[in-house]
Design an enzyme around this catalytic site. Structure first.
Site, PDB file in Angstrom:
ATOM      1  N   ASP A 220      -4.597   5.752  -2.581  1.00 12.21           N
ATOM      2  CA  ASP A 220      -3.206   4.966  -2.214  1.00 12.21           C
ATOM      3  C   ASP A 220      -2.718   3.963  -2.811  1.00 12.21           C
ATOM      4  OD1 ASP A 220      -4.766   2.973  -1.392  1.00 12.21           O
ATOM      5  OD2 ASP A 220      -4.484   3.192   0.746  1.00 12.21           O
TER       6      ASP A 220
ATOM      7  N   ASP B  88      -7.419   0.742  -1.893  1.00 10.97           N
ATOM      8  CA  ASP B  88      -8.584   0.770  -1.139  1.00 10.97           C
ATOM      9  C   ASP B  88      -9.018   1.808  -0.183  1.00 10.97           C
ATOM     10  OD1 ASP B  88      -6.220   0.689   0.694  1.00 10.97           O
ATOM     11  OD2 ASP B  88      -6.960  -0.995   1.830  1.00 10.97           O
TER      12      ASP B  88
ATOM     13  N   SER C  10       1.063  -1.140   0.035  1.00 12.16           N
ATOM     14  CA  SER C  10       0.254  -0.046   0.096  1.00 12.16           C
ATOM     15  C   SER C  10       0.937   1.162  -0.078  1.00 12.16           C
ATOM     16  CB  SER C  10      -1.054   0.215   1.111  1.00 12.16           C
ATOM     17  OG  SER C  10      -1.872   0.968   1.020  1.00 12.16           O
TER      18      SER C  10
ATOM     19  N   ASP D 250      -2.757   0.734  -3.409  1.00 14.59           N
ATOM     20  CA  ASP D 250      -3.482  -0.358  -3.670  1.00 14.59           C
ATOM     21  C   ASP D 250      -5.037   0.011  -3.767  1.00 14.59           C
ATOM     22  OD1 ASP D 250      -3.864   0.033  -0.883  1.00 14.59           O
ATOM     23  OD2 ASP D 250      -3.953  -2.065  -0.423  1.00 14.59           O
TER      24      ASP D 250
END
EC number: 5.4.2.8
Length: 456
Positions: free
Chosen positions: A246, A250, A98, A248
């Site tokens: 961000d 999520d 991340s 990834d």
């Protein structure tokens, strides 16, 4: 037996080399396979330069444990969640760090129906097996297979189900900053859907190409220095909204039409309103840190607010118990019942864009009213030697005159015109303070300073 320090409370994260490498990734795959004995699982990886090699080592471990592996390629964490529940497979693993520094990588693990695997739900068992590294010999006859697949079309079909394109009745200009992370390919596909439907939405793409060298810095819009490029693009293009992800994706972070960053607390209220316009009477889960704005919006719109302890495992569990349609944390994690109770960074901005059209309003005016009604301090962290003693001291000071006290997560103490929550961190030696008031910024600031002085 080697100790694997990359296993954290909720996921796997470690510095490349000693803490996380291909051998350790292989062992994690073997351990996951031996512990859960899945028939078939999905794997994917973010844009980091080591994600592909770690993912393939992980897949080898899974296959040697007898598991068939479906590789969805470059992906965000929520694409793994989606693939796991949509395909009905036995689990999923995303290789991602991340927003951690360049020299890190990690993994997020789920089981069937994209249920999280964390400390007390299997992660410690997988850690123990990986550390012991005493796996049975590989049986060539039952070794698993590896196959590349794509679920992008089905995933974007699912995303588009949260909004009605007929509601997008006015032109919208959206700045989207993927931070050279994994979000770009999804944005491109969503853009095609809008265009095919003749919806007047324009996407201005910033740092759009996936690049594991992160030439524009690690994508973590929680850091003020990571927000400038999005804000500049909103100003330059006179956009209606800025969206920053961000690595990834999520989590998504929103900027209003004047390029101001919107605190996650107020996004929870916007999303609650968006859902309640579609499903009156629905239950909405929120965390205890800042609550008044969310509770006010939910009750005004005919919904039922329900408070849960902070943290994804607690919120997902409470959502399941209550059959809640949506759960939101002020940390920019948003959970959706129809997304297998998982968090998504794509669903929030779609809902907010639709809400702008439905209310024929600017994002600035929608949020400014709420910020004025319930001004908040934002989360303030303080490092303390003895956090429990500090919380007890604050409680003794403020409890006697309080109108209401709640200990769902740390302590929440309410007075008629202001309230605060003080809690310890699950992961660091700090206390976290949040203060809010009813339409009185001066009072909120004064009380924040007062409590911080007592914490010294």
């Amino acid at each position: 037996m080697t100790q694997l320090t990359c296993f954290k409370a909720y996921d796997i994260r470690g510095e490349l080399g000693e803490e996380l490498n291909e051998d350790i990734a292989y062992r994690i795959g073997r351990a996951y396979g031996e512990f859960l004995k899945p028939g078939k699982i999905v794997v994917g990886g973010d844009v980091r330069l080591t994600s592909e090699s770690l993912k393939l080592a992980l897949a080898r471990g899974l296959m040697d444990a007898g598991t068939d592996v479906l590789d969805i390629g470059l992906s965000g964490t929520e694409e793994i969640y989606f693939a796991t529940f949509h395909l009905g497979v036995d689990g999923g693993i995303e290789v991602t760090a991340s927003h951690n520094p360049m020299n890190y990588n990690g993994m997020k693990l789920v089981r069937e129906n994209a249920k999280p695997i964390s400390g007390d739900t299997g992660l410690r068992d997988i850690q123990r097996l990986a550390e012991e590294n005493q796996f049975p010999p590989v049986d060539p006859a039952r070794r698993g297979t590896l196959r590349q697949i794509s679920v992008l079309k089905e995933y974007v079909d699912h995303l588009m189900g949260y909004v009605d394109l007929a509601n997008f009745t006015r032109p919208l200009k959206l700045v989207v900053n993927s931070g050279n992370g994994a979000a770009g390919h999804v944005i491109d596909e969503v853009e095609k859907r809008f265009a095919a439907a003749g919806v007047p939405v324009t996407f201005i793409k910033v740092h759009h190409q996936p690049d594991g060298h992160f030439p524009n810095g690690i994508p973590n819009p929680l850091l003020p220095e990571c927000r400038q490029d999005t804000a500049d693009a909103v100003r330059e293009h006179q956009a209606d909204m800025g969206i920053a992800f961000d690595g990834d994706f999520d989590r998504c972070f929103l900027f209003d039409d004047e390029a101001s960053f919107i605190e996650g607390y107020y996004i929870v209220g916007l999303l609650a309103e968006a859902f309640l316009q579609k499903q009156p009477g629905a239950k909405i889960i929120h965390d205890p840190r800042l609550t008044w704005n969310t509770v006010d919006i939910v009750t005004r719109n005919g919904g039922q607010p329900v408070m849960s302890k902070t943290g994804h495992a607690f919120i997902k569990e409470r959502m399941r118990q209550e059959d809640a349609i949506y759960g939101g944390e002020m940390s920019a994690h948003h959970y959706f019942r129809d997304f297998a109770y998982c968090d998504s960074g794509m669903i929030p901005w779609l809902l907010v864009a639709e809400l702008l059209c439905l209310k024929n309003s600017s994002l600035k005016s929608l949020v400014a009213d709420r910020q004025a009604a319930f001004p908040a301090s934002g989360e303030i962290n303080r490092k303390l030697g003895n956090a429990a003693e500090a919380i007890a001291r604050i409680r003794a000071q403020y409890e006697p005159a309080a109108a209401h006290i709640d200990t769902t997560d740390g302590i929440s103490i309410e007075y008629p015109e202001w309230r605060f929550n003080l809690r310890t961190s699950n992961t660091e030696p700090v206390v976290r303070l949040n203060v809010e008031s009813r339409a009185d910024t001066a009072l909120m600031n004064a009380k924040t300073e007062e409590i911080l002085a007592l914490l010294k």
